[in-house]
Design a protein around this motif. Sequence first.
Motif, PDB file in Angstrom:
ATOM      1  N   ALA A  82       0.833  -1.208   0.000  1.00 51.12           N
ATOM      2  CA  ALA A  82       0.000   0.000   0.000  1.00 51.12           C
ATOM      3  C   ALA A  82       0.867   1.257   0.000  1.00 51.12           C
ATOM      4  O   ALA A  82       0.557   2.239  -0.693  1.00 51.12           O
ATOM      5  CB  ALA A  82      -0.926  -0.004   1.212  1.00 51.12           C
ATOM      6  N   ILE A  83       1.952   1.227   0.760  1.00 55.88           N
ATOM      7  CA  ILE A  83       2.854   2.382   0.810  1.00 55.88           C
ATOM      8  C   ILE A  83       3.484   2.614  -0.557  1.00 55.88           C
ATOM      9  O   ILE A  83       3.601   3.762  -1.027  1.00 55.88           O
ATOM     10  CB  ILE A  83       3.940   2.167   1.886  1.00 55.88           C
ATOM     11  CG1 ILE A  83       3.305   2.184   3.278  1.00 55.88           C
ATOM     12  CG2 ILE A  83       5.020   3.241   1.778  1.00 55.88           C
ATOM     13  CD1 ILE A  83       4.255   1.818   4.390  1.00 55.88           C
ATOM     14  N   GLY A  84       3.899   1.528  -1.237  1.00 55.16           N
ATOM     15  CA  GLY A  84       4.466   1.659  -2.578  1.00 55.16           C
ATOM     16  C   GLY A  84       3.462   2.228  -3.566  1.00 55.16           C
ATOM     17  O   GLY A  84       3.806   3.062  -4.416  1.00 55.16           O
ATOM     18  N   LEU A  85       2.185   1.816  -3.448  1.00 57.12           N
ATOM     19  CA  LEU A  85       1.127   2.318  -4.321  1.00 57.12           C
ATOM     20  C   LEU A  85       0.900   3.808  -4.092  1.00 57.12           C
ATOM     21  O   LEU A  85       0.758   4.589  -5.042  1.00 57.12           O
ATOM     22  CB  LEU A  85      -0.163   1.545  -4.067  1.00 57.12           C
ATOM     23  CG  LEU A  85      -1.390   1.965  -4.894  1.00 57.12           C
ATOM     24  CD1 LEU A  85      -1.129   1.757  -6.374  1.00 57.12           C
ATOM     25  CD2 LEU A  85      -2.623   1.179  -4.443  1.00 57.12           C
ATOM     26  N   ILE A  86       0.906   4.206  -2.831  1.00 57.18           N
ATOM     27  CA  ILE A  86       0.710   5.624  -2.495  1.00 57.18           C
ATOM     28  C   ILE A  86       1.879   6.460  -2.998  1.00 57.18           C
ATOM     29  O   ILE A  86       1.703   7.578  -3.490  1.00 57.18           O
ATOM     30  CB  ILE A  86       0.521   5.791  -0.979  1.00 57.18           C
ATOM     31  CG1 ILE A  86      -0.787   5.127  -0.549  1.00 57.18           C
ATOM     32  CG2 ILE A  86       0.519   7.261  -0.584  1.00 57.18           C
ATOM     33  CD1 ILE A  86      -0.928   4.984   0.947  1.00 57.18           C
ATOM     34  N   ALA A  87       3.094   5.917  -2.890  1.00 60.59           N
ATOM     35  CA  ALA A  87       4.281   6.635  -3.381  1.00 60.59           C
ATOM     36  C   ALA A  87       4.175   6.867  -4.885  1.00 60.59           C
ATOM     37  O   ALA A  87       4.460   7.971  -5.379  1.00 60.59           O
ATOM     38  CB  ALA A  87       5.541   5.835  -3.050  1.00 60.59           C
ATOM     39  N   SER A  88       3.759   5.849  -5.623  1.00 64.36           N
ATOM     40  CA  SER A  88       3.586   5.975  -7.073  1.00 64.36           C
ATOM     41  C   SER A  88       2.482   6.970  -7.408  1.00 64.36           C
ATOM     42  O   SER A  88       2.630   7.811  -8.300  1.00 64.36           O
ATOM     43  CB  SER A  88       3.260   4.611  -7.690  1.00 64.36           C
ATOM     44  OG  SER A  88       4.298   3.687  -7.450  1.00 64.36           O
ATOM     45  N   LEU A  89       1.376   6.875  -6.668  1.00 61.35           N
ATOM     46  CA  LEU A  89       0.245   7.766  -6.903  1.00 61.35           C
ATOM     47  C   LEU A  89       0.627   9.220  -6.630  1.00 61.35           C
ATOM     48  O   LEU A  89       0.231  10.137  -7.370  1.00 61.35           O
ATOM     49  CB  LEU A  89      -0.926   7.348  -6.022  1.00 61.35           C
ATOM     50  CG  LEU A  89      -2.271   8.026  -6.281  1.00 61.35           C
ATOM     51  CD1 LEU A  89      -2.730   7.772  -7.704  1.00 61.35           C
ATOM     52  CD2 LEU A  89      -3.315   7.536  -5.282  1.00 61.35           C
ATOM     53  N   SER A  90       1.416   9.440  -5.584  1.00 62.40           N
ATOM     54  CA  SER A  90       1.856  10.793  -5.256  1.00 62.40           C
ATOM     55  C   SER A  90       2.740  11.367  -6.362  1.00 62.40           C
ATOM     56  O   SER A  90       2.617  12.543  -6.724  1.00 62.40           O
ATOM     57  CB  SER A  90       2.619  10.788  -3.927  1.00 62.40           C
ATOM     58  OG  SER A  90       1.784  10.391  -2.862  1.00 62.40           O
ATOM     59  N   SER A  91       3.624  10.545  -6.911  1.00 68.92           N
ATOM     60  CA  SER A  91       4.494  10.995  -8.007  1.00 68.92           C
ATOM     61  C   SER A  91       3.680  11.339  -9.245  1.00 68.92           C
ATOM     62  O   SER A  91       3.938  12.349  -9.917  1.00 68.92           O
ATOM     63  CB  SER A  91       5.520   9.906  -8.346  1.00 68.92           C
ATOM     64  OG  SER A  91       6.355   9.632  -7.246  1.00 68.92           O
ATOM     65  N   ILE A  92       2.680  10.516  -9.535  1.00 65.22           N
ATOM     66  CA  ILE A  92       1.835  10.749 -10.709  1.00 65.22           C
ATOM     67  C   ILE A  92       1.028  12.032 -10.550  1.00 65.22           C
ATOM     68  O   ILE A  92       0.944  12.852 -11.472  1.00 65.22           O
ATOM     69  CB  ILE A  92       0.897   9.551 -10.946  1.00 65.22           C
ATOM     70  CG1 ILE A  92       1.701   8.323 -11.367  1.00 65.22           C
ATOM     71  CG2 ILE A  92      -0.148   9.879 -12.016  1.00 65.22           C
ATOM     72  CD1 ILE A  92       0.902   7.027 -11.391  1.00 65.22           C
ATOM     73  N   THR A  93       0.431  12.220  -9.368  1.00 69.57           N
ATOM     74  CA  THR A  93      -0.384  13.418  -9.144  1.00 69.57           C
ATOM     75  C   THR A  93       0.474  14.676  -9.141  1.00 69.57           C
ATOM     76  O   THR A  93       0.041  15.734  -9.601  1.00 69.57           O
ATOM     77  CB  THR A  93      -1.152  13.322  -7.814  1.00 69.57           C
ATOM     78  OG1 THR A  93      -0.240  13.006  -6.750  1.00 69.57           O
ATOM     79  CG2 THR A  93      -2.223  12.263  -7.885  1.00 69.57           C
ATOM     80  N   SER A  94       1.700  14.581  -8.646  1.00 68.05           N
ATOM     81  CA  SER A  94       2.608  15.723  -8.695  1.00 68.05           C
ATOM     82  C   SER A  94       2.905  16.103 -10.138  1.00 68.05           C
ATOM     83  O   SER A  94       2.917  17.290 -10.502  1.00 68.05           O
ATOM     84  CB  SER A  94       3.904  15.394  -7.951  1.00 68.05           C
ATOM     85  OG  SER A  94       4.805  16.477  -8.008  1.00 68.05           O
ATOM     86  N   SER A  95       3.129  15.110 -10.985  1.00 69.43           N
ATOM     87  CA  SER A  95       3.371  15.357 -12.412  1.00 69.43           C
ATOM     88  C   SER A  95       2.135  15.955 -13.073  1.00 69.43           C
ATOM     89  O   SER A  95       2.241  16.867 -13.906  1.00 69.43           O
ATOM     90  CB  SER A  95       3.765  14.057 -13.115  1.00 69.43           C
ATOM     91  OG  SER A  95       4.955  13.526 -12.567  1.00 69.43           O
ATOM     92  N   CYS A  96       0.960  15.460 -12.691  1.00 69.04           N
ATOM     93  CA  CYS A  96      -0.297  16.000 -13.231  1.00 69.04           C
ATOM     94  C   CYS A  96      -0.462  17.468 -12.857  1.00 69.04           C
ATOM     95  O   CYS A  96      -0.929  18.284 -13.654  1.00 69.04           O
ATOM     96  CB  CYS A  96      -1.487  15.202 -12.710  1.00 69.04           C
ATOM     97  SG  CYS A  96      -1.623  13.541 -13.403  1.00 69.04           S
ATOM     98  N   GLY A  97      -0.057  17.794 -11.624  1.00 69.64           N
ATOM     99  CA  GLY A  97      -0.122  19.187 -11.187  1.00 69.64           C
ATOM    100  C   GLY A  97       0.758  20.087 -12.032  1.00 69.64           C
ATOM    101  O   GLY A  97       0.371  21.207 -12.386  1.00 69.64           O
ATOM    102  N   LYS A  98       1.941  19.599 -12.397  1.00 71.34           N
ATOM    103  CA  LYS A  98       2.847  20.383 -13.238  1.00 71.34           C
ATOM    104  C   LYS A  98       2.266  20.577 -14.638  1.00 71.34           C
ATOM    105  O   LYS A  98       2.395  21.648 -15.236  1.00 71.34           O
ATOM    106  CB  LYS A  98       4.204  19.687 -13.314  1.00 71.34           C
ATOM    107  CG  LYS A  98       4.949  19.663 -11.988  1.00 71.34           C
ATOM    108  CD  LYS A  98       6.222  18.843 -12.051  1.00 71.34           C
ATOM    109  CE  LYS A  98       6.890  18.768 -10.681  1.00 71.34           C
ATOM    110  NZ  LYS A  98       8.101  17.935 -10.690  1.00 71.34           N
ATOM    111  N   VAL A  99       1.619  19.529 -15.163  1.00 74.16           N
ATOM    112  CA  VAL A  99       0.977  19.634 -16.478  1.00 74.16           C
ATOM    113  C   VAL A  99      -0.168  20.640 -16.429  1.00 74.16           C
ATOM    114  O   VAL A  99      -0.313  21.487 -17.317  1.00 74.16           O
ATOM    115  CB  VAL A  99       0.457  18.261 -16.942  1.00 74.16           C
ATOM    116  CG1 VAL A  99      -0.374  18.409 -18.209  1.00 74.16           C
ATOM    117  CG2 VAL A  99       1.617  17.309 -17.187  1.00 74.16           C
ATOM    118  N   MET A 100      -0.983  20.573 -15.394  1.00 75.96           N
ATOM    119  CA  MET A 100      -2.106  21.504 -15.244  1.00 75.96           C
ATOM    120  C   MET A 100      -1.630  22.943 -15.151  1.00 75.96           C
ATOM    121  O   MET A 100      -2.242  23.865 -15.706  1.00 75.96           O
ATOM    122  CB  MET A 100      -2.908  21.140 -13.997  1.00 75.96           C
ATOM    123  CG  MET A 100      -3.688  19.846 -14.105  1.00 75.96           C
ATOM    124  SD  MET A 100      -4.341  19.302 -12.497  1.00 75.96           S
ATOM    125  CE  MET A 100      -5.327  20.716 -12.038  1.00 75.96           C
TER     126      MET A 100
END
Length: 218
Positions: free
Chosen positions: A59-77
Amino acid sequence: MRSISKNLILKKISYLMYFLKDARYSFFITRYLLRGITSGMFSPVKYLYLNYLGLDKRAIGLIASLSSITSSCGKVMAGVFPPKRKMFIISLIYGIIAIAFLFMAISSSILGSVLSLVIIALLYGLEYVYLNSLMMSSLKPDTFITFYSTVITLWSLASCFATIIAGFMIDAYGFKSILLTVSFVLIILSLVTHYYGFHYKTYFQSAVSKKGKDRVTF
């Protein structure tokens, strides 16, 4: 070797003193200092905190990946929807992140904490782009590289000291003390950003050159 390191440190300090004389530079210095504190306090213990909540490694690994993806999405937005009033948007972002950390400190909800971390990652992605675009458009090109290297050094030092302090705080007061401290620092950063945004024309607006194009002058 020691003399070289000493000269480098003294040079960075002299640059810092020079830049602090200008309000436009001092805002970014304050930002990197306070963000270094928040990053140094929470980033190294983020996944220990999730483990403390009872999440397993998967679960921690999934959250780490999700956080990285959402951070990248924020930069795109941020690139697609550049706001005209960057300072106030950045101030609002810091305020929301501060509330998210405060929520994690006072709530025992695992789902709420996970969602807060994802939201924080998304907003940090937005803040990163907005802040850097503001810095590049506001500062003199001939001093930008020197200034950027100086504030990155300041950020690293602040982060290192904050990480050391965070270790003692966790032992003495637990994870909530870290979350509350980070929230408090981000509230200060939000207020500072709002103040500079309110005086944007005084501190940041470019002067108009004779050719009619914007040119940063001091």
